[in-house]
Enzyme design. Structure first.
Site, PDB file in Angstrom:
ATOM      1  N   GLY A  69     -25.526 -46.853   6.535  1.00 57.94           N
ATOM      2  CA  GLY A  69     -26.883 -46.402   6.061  1.00 57.94           C
ATOM      3  C   GLY A  69     -27.280 -45.118   6.898  1.00 57.94           C
TER       4      GLY A  69
ATOM      5  N   GLU B 288     -24.495 -42.010   1.798  1.00 52.54           N
ATOM      6  CA  GLU B 288     -24.406 -42.997   3.313  1.00 52.54           C
ATOM      7  C   GLU B 288     -22.967 -43.737   3.361  1.00 52.54           C
ATOM      8  OE1 GLU B 288     -25.311 -42.116   6.228  1.00 52.54           O
ATOM      9  OE2 GLU B 288     -26.972 -40.903   5.645  1.00 52.54           O
TER      10      GLU B 288
ATOM     11  N   SER C 184     -40.915 -52.427  11.283  1.00 53.89           N
ATOM     12  CA  SER C 184     -41.401 -52.494  12.771  1.00 53.89           C
ATOM     13  C   SER C 184     -41.020 -51.176  13.609  1.00 53.89           C
ATOM     14  CB  SER C 184     -40.476 -53.452  13.377  1.00 53.89           C
ATOM     15  OG  SER C 184     -41.033 -53.757  14.741  1.00 53.89           O
ATOM     16  N   PRO C 185     -42.209 -50.702  14.177  1.00 53.24           N
ATOM     17  CA  PRO C 185     -41.839 -49.411  15.047  1.00 53.24           C
ATOM     18  C   PRO C 185     -40.798 -49.510  16.045  1.00 53.24           C
ATOM     19  CG  PRO C 185     -44.227 -50.135  14.815  1.00 53.24           C
ATOM     20  CD  PRO C 185     -43.383 -51.087  14.260  1.00 53.24           C
ATOM     21  N   ASP C 186     -40.261 -50.619  16.350  1.00 54.62           N
ATOM     22  CA  ASP C 186     -39.206 -50.682  17.299  1.00 54.62           C
ATOM     23  C   ASP C 186     -38.027 -51.206  16.828  1.00 54.62           C
ATOM     24  OD1 ASP C 186     -39.894 -53.372  16.887  1.00 54.62           O
ATOM     25  OD2 ASP C 186     -40.230 -54.020  19.132  1.00 54.62           O
TER      26      ASP C 186
ATOM     27  N   GLU D 199     -15.425 -47.706  13.895  1.00 51.03           N
ATOM     28  CA  GLU D 199     -14.298 -48.805  13.227  1.00 51.03           C
ATOM     29  C   GLU D 199     -14.951 -49.321  11.989  1.00 51.03           C
ATOM     30  OE1 GLU D 199     -12.416 -52.861  14.520  1.00 51.03           O
ATOM     31  OE2 GLU D 199     -13.645 -51.962  16.103  1.00 51.03           O
TER      32      GLU D 199
END
Length: 164
Positions: free
Chosen positions: A62, A78, A99-101, A131
């Site tokens: 992605g 992608e 989620s920001p993290d 790989e």
């Protein structure tokens, strides 16, 4: 125009340019970036993962949505850029993860889809991918995986459609 008026106009002009610059920088750096993850399913039911070069961990293929692209186009691009596989059909939306993290590099919103794929697995971008391997659902790698891809795979395997 006297010198004072000239400098006052110059300062006002500089402030306007600075405000415009701040707005542009705010748009670029203060808003999440949209990306995709693909859960690629081969005809035999195996799930394709890549091992990322930057962190050495397994991940879903992605990446970021390019300007002018829609999500299906990004998924197709992608997938092919990272695995050499061709998109046959997007089956379903697995979730939207915000989620920001979730991504250690930036705040990104990731749209995750399940997709039928075909072709030959082959690393296309050796700078990004170390790989490629196909796994049965029962032999998928355990945590840690890159980003929040372990959660994305678990949600997929549990048949969920997640907004997180």
């Amino acid at each position: 125009m006297n010198v004072f008026a000239f400098f006052a106009a110059a300062v006002q002009s500089t402030r306007s340019v600075w405000r415009i610059g701040q707005t542009v920088l705010g748009i670029i750096f203060r808003h999440p970036i949209t990306g995709t993850s693909v859960i690629p399913i081969l005809p035999d039911g195996r799930i394709v993962l890549i091992r990322r070069r930057d962190d050495g961990q397994w991940a879903l293929p992605g990446g970021m949505v390019d300007w002018g692209e829609d999500i299906p186009t990004t998924v197709n691009r992608e997938l092919h850029e990272e695995t050499g596989l061709d998109l046959v059909k997007i089956r379903r939306l697995v979730g939207v993860y915000s989620s920001p993290d979730r991504d250690p590099r930036i705040h990104s919103i990731c749209v995750v889809v399940e997709a039928d794929v075909a072709g030959t697995m082959e690393v296309q971008d050796a700078l990004e991918v170390m790989e490629i391997q196909a796994f049965t659902p029962s032999s998928l790698p355990l945590e840690p995986m890159s980003h929040d891809h372990y959660r994305q795979l678990q949600d997929y395997l549990n048949g969920l459609t997640t907004l997180a």
